[in-house]
Write a protein that holds these residues in place. Structure first.
Motif, PDB file in Angstrom:
ATOM      1  N   GLN B  53      79.597 115.795  81.216  1.00 13.52           N
ATOM      2  CA  GLN B  53      80.616 116.616  80.558  1.00 13.52           C
ATOM      3  C   GLN B  53      80.550 116.553  79.042  1.00 13.52           C
ATOM      4  O   GLN B  53      81.174 117.366  78.367  1.00 13.52           O
ATOM      5  CB  GLN B  53      82.012 116.188  81.014  1.00 13.52           C
ATOM      6  N   TRP B 135      81.612 101.804  84.027  1.00 14.78           N
ATOM      7  CA  TRP B 135      81.883 103.097  84.660  1.00 14.78           C
ATOM      8  C   TRP B 135      80.691 104.034  84.484  1.00 14.78           C
ATOM      9  O   TRP B 135      80.189 104.621  85.458  1.00 14.78           O
ATOM     10  CB  TRP B 135      83.148 103.723  84.059  1.00 14.78           C
ATOM     11  N   ASN B 138      77.675 102.919  86.488  1.00 13.25           N
ATOM     12  CA  ASN B 138      77.852 103.198  87.901  1.00 13.25           C
ATOM     13  C   ASN B 138      77.684 104.688  88.178  1.00 13.25           C
ATOM     14  O   ASN B 138      76.989 105.094  89.108  1.00 13.25           O
ATOM     15  CB  ASN B 138      79.245 102.733  88.335  1.00 13.25           C
ATOM     16  N   ALA B 139      78.308 105.501  87.325  1.00 13.53           N
ATOM     17  CA  ALA B 139      78.276 106.939  87.566  1.00 13.53           C
ATOM     18  C   ALA B 139      76.862 107.489  87.464  1.00 13.53           C
ATOM     19  O   ALA B 139      76.472 108.350  88.248  1.00 13.53           O
ATOM     20  CB  ALA B 139      79.200 107.652  86.579  1.00 13.53           C
ATOM     21  N   ALA B 141      74.007 105.739  87.665  1.00  7.80           N
ATOM     22  CA  ALA B 141      73.001 104.805  88.170  1.00  7.80           C
ATOM     23  C   ALA B 141      71.839 105.531  88.826  1.00  7.80           C
ATOM     24  O   ALA B 141      70.678 105.156  88.654  1.00  7.80           O
ATOM     25  CB  ALA B 141      73.644 103.841  89.157  1.00  7.80           C
ATOM     26  N   ALA B 142      72.134 106.591  89.554  1.00  5.49           N
ATOM     27  CA  ALA B 142      71.077 107.297  90.271  1.00  5.49           C
ATOM     28  C   ALA B 142      70.130 108.001  89.300  1.00  5.49           C
ATOM     29  O   ALA B 142      68.938 108.098  89.547  1.00  5.49           O
ATOM     30  CB  ALA B 142      71.685 108.317  91.231  1.00  5.49           C
ATOM     31  N   ARG B 143      70.662 108.469  88.193  1.00  2.00           N
ATOM     32  CA  ARG B 143      69.841 109.231  87.262  1.00  2.00           C
ATOM     33  C   ARG B 143      69.001 108.329  86.366  1.00  2.00           C
ATOM     34  O   ARG B 143      67.947 108.738  85.880  1.00  2.00           O
ATOM     35  CB  ARG B 143      70.737 110.126  86.391  1.00  2.00           C
ATOM     36  N   LEU B 148      70.011 101.006  84.660  1.00  2.00           N
ATOM     37  CA  LEU B 148      70.861 100.174  85.510  1.00  2.00           C
ATOM     38  C   LEU B 148      70.316  98.760  85.585  1.00  2.00           C
ATOM     39  O   LEU B 148      71.034  97.778  85.367  1.00  2.00           O
ATOM     40  CB  LEU B 148      70.930 100.794  86.906  1.00  2.00           C
ATOM     41  N   GLU B 149      69.038  98.687  85.882  1.00  2.00           N
ATOM     42  CA  GLU B 149      68.399  97.377  86.005  1.00  2.00           C
ATOM     43  C   GLU B 149      68.564  96.570  84.712  1.00  2.00           C
ATOM     44  O   GLU B 149      69.045  95.446  84.704  1.00  2.00           O
ATOM     45  CB  GLU B 149      66.912  97.582  86.315  1.00  2.00           C
ATOM     46  N   GLN B 152      72.285  95.618  83.884  1.00  2.00           N
ATOM     47  CA  GLN B 152      72.813  94.588  84.776  1.00  2.00           C
ATOM     48  C   GLN B 152      72.207  93.234  84.465  1.00  2.00           C
ATOM     49  O   GLN B 152      72.873  92.202  84.522  1.00  2.00           O
ATOM     50  CB  GLN B 152      72.550  94.974  86.234  1.00  2.00           C
ATOM     51  N   ALA B 156      75.863  91.414  83.615  1.00  2.00           N
ATOM     52  CA  ALA B 156      76.390  90.600  84.702  1.00  2.00           C
ATOM     53  C   ALA B 156      75.476  89.420  85.029  1.00  2.00           C
ATOM     54  O   ALA B 156      75.938  88.297  85.245  1.00  2.00           O
ATOM     55  CB  ALA B 156      76.604  91.472  85.936  1.00  2.00           C
ATOM     56  N   GLN B 157      74.174  89.684  85.061  1.00  2.00           N
ATOM     57  CA  GLN B 157      73.251  88.615  85.450  1.00  2.00           C
ATOM     58  C   GLN B 157      73.296  87.451  84.463  1.00  2.00           C
ATOM     59  O   GLN B 157      73.327  86.287  84.854  1.00  2.00           O
ATOM     60  CB  GLN B 157      71.829  89.177  85.532  1.00  2.00           C
ATOM     61  N   LEU B 202      90.274 101.235  89.719  1.00  2.00           N
ATOM     62  CA  LEU B 202      88.921 101.565  89.255  1.00  2.00           C
ATOM     63  C   LEU B 202      88.845 101.750  87.747  1.00  2.00           C
ATOM     64  O   LEU B 202      88.033 102.534  87.264  1.00  2.00           O
ATOM     65  CB  LEU B 202      88.410 102.815  89.962  1.00  2.00           C
ATOM     66  N   THR B 204      91.217 102.905  85.740  1.00  2.00           N
ATOM     67  CA  THR B 204      92.025 103.970  85.148  1.00  2.00           C
ATOM     68  C   THR B 204      93.409 103.489  84.734  1.00  2.00           C
ATOM     69  O   THR B 204      94.146 104.232  84.108  1.00  2.00           O
ATOM     70  CB  THR B 204      92.204 105.140  86.129  1.00  2.00           C
TER      71      THR B 204
END
Lengths: 235, 235
Positions: B53, B135, B138-139, B141-143, B148-149, B152, B156-157, B202, B204
């Motif tokens: 967006q 957020w 996550n949103a 991640a596929a693209r 992502l790797e 993370q 987090a790791q 989540l 918000t």
DNA sequence: AGAAAGTTGAACCGATGGGTTCATGTATTG
DNA sequence: CAATACATGAACCCATCGGTTCAACTTTCT
């Protein structure tokens, strides 16, 4: 506006008591079929590409349906998304609750029961459809706040409540030591699903059943070390 | 291709040793400023509206910069997103690690240390920038699987590893009872951050500091009931 | 059979947005 | 001061996509 040719926005509830009645075959047969097919195809497409990236053309193709048919059944892309998500949560949340059903056994060792239930919860949590649902919900949370609320209530919240109920019974029968079953449920679920965020790489990696079993066992282990009834200090 | 008028795709590392040298003032001053401004504005915009967006026009406006300037510094929208995300994780992950720094105290009660560290971890976890980062990650991640790797691993790791290190020391000094500090760290973090998914809806809804404190205390409580050293059964 | 409702495919409209071009302006450097 | 490099804004190109229209076709009900 309200012409008659191809502008009858079907909409309405699933209960199909149309005009006539007599014959037993449900009246809007072709219609309901299409609607189902559309919603499932929509969810599949959204789950694969995301909301913004899915174009209605593609959804129509995936459903084996013409584009105007989609706009005839569901007004626009937004409601299409909403309905598809609601249908999906309906499909998914049942499995989560079912996973806790066996915790109703009035007696028996708590540990194996929790392990089995935990494993089933985890399995459901990592199921592709469930993961896709959470992913889409998270991704579009800002755009559909009401949807977020509804789905969380019908999904995670119901799971939480059901688990809290079961744990409360355990506590009452002296098989668990807690005065706050809601907290216990929250933490048990956290111990189960929390580790999966990293392990599944936010849902992009599938994880073996063995790993699920391991995580579940560890969760139960820690949970019971914290919540198993200990020597009572009452007089 | 390699013309000279407005086609010099700046790119390159942050270390600005351009052509000339002598003078101490860093050579690409205006450039690095713009780049920073662009990346920050980009992240702000992405965090507000999501990747799909956000249009580049808007990012340019938010950065107080012309659109071609963006395309001059960063090739296209994708790399703009990547760079903005990497910059953000650099900014954020530091705070997470800092939250664990105080666990280095060689002595002292474990409980208050864990409570303070846990609270700081939670606070960072619920910080708007951190939440936006997760957020977006996550949103999209596929693209952007590689992104992502990377994120993370750096986020987090690293937090997990650092915590596991601290807990290992505790175990070694007999202040904690575990043979698997990685598992303990995973579960402590799960107990901390797991409950926030529902509680923040989540991400918000913002959650009060008091609630954070409560969740943190509960996490430490349960964690210590499971991991506090008990009567040793050695001879 | 005939009417009514629904489906289809294809074409079309309007808006949005990524990315580029270019002429002009401004700051830095020699 | 002149040259170089970069920034600017506005216009432009092109593709995609949501949503509509329409004429022809199929199914269902009476």
């Amino acid at each position: 506006m309200g012409s008659c040719i191809g502008a009858t926005r079907y909409d309405g509830g699933v209960n199909g008591a149309k005009t006539s009645n007599a014959s037993r075959r449900e009246a809007p047969r072709g219609r309901i079929d299409k609607r189902q097919a559309i919603l499932e195809a929509a969810f599949r497409t959204f789950a694969r590409e995301g909301y913004g990236q899915s174009c209605v053309r593609e959804i129509a193709a995936e459903a084996g349906v013409a584009k105007p048919t989609i706009y005839n059944h569901l007004g626009d892309k937004e409601t299409l998304f909403r309905e598809a998500m609601l249908a999906a949560v309906g499909r998914t949340s049942g499995a989560g609750l079912a996973a806790l059903e066996q915790l109703r056994e009035p007696d028996g060792d708590v540990r194996p029961m929790l392990e089995e239930a935990g494993h089933r919860v985890l399995k459901n949590h990592c199921d592709p459809e469930s993961q896709a649902l959470r992913w889409l919900l998270n991704a579009e949370a800002a755009r559909f706040p009401d949807l977020l609320e509804t789905i969380q209530r019908e999904g995670a919240q119901r799971l939480h409540d059901a688990l809290a109920d079961r744990l409360a019974r355990f506590a009452l029968s002296g098989r668990l030591h807690t005065s706050d079953p809601d907290l216990a449920a929250e933490q048990f679920l956290a111990l189960l699903t929390g580790p999966m965020e990293l392990r599944t790489r936010l849902g992009t990696r599938k994880v073996s059943d063995a790993e699920l079993r391991t995580v579940g066992r560890a969760a139960v282990d820690t949970f019971l070390r914290a919540y198993a009834p200990r020597a009572v200090d009452a007089p």
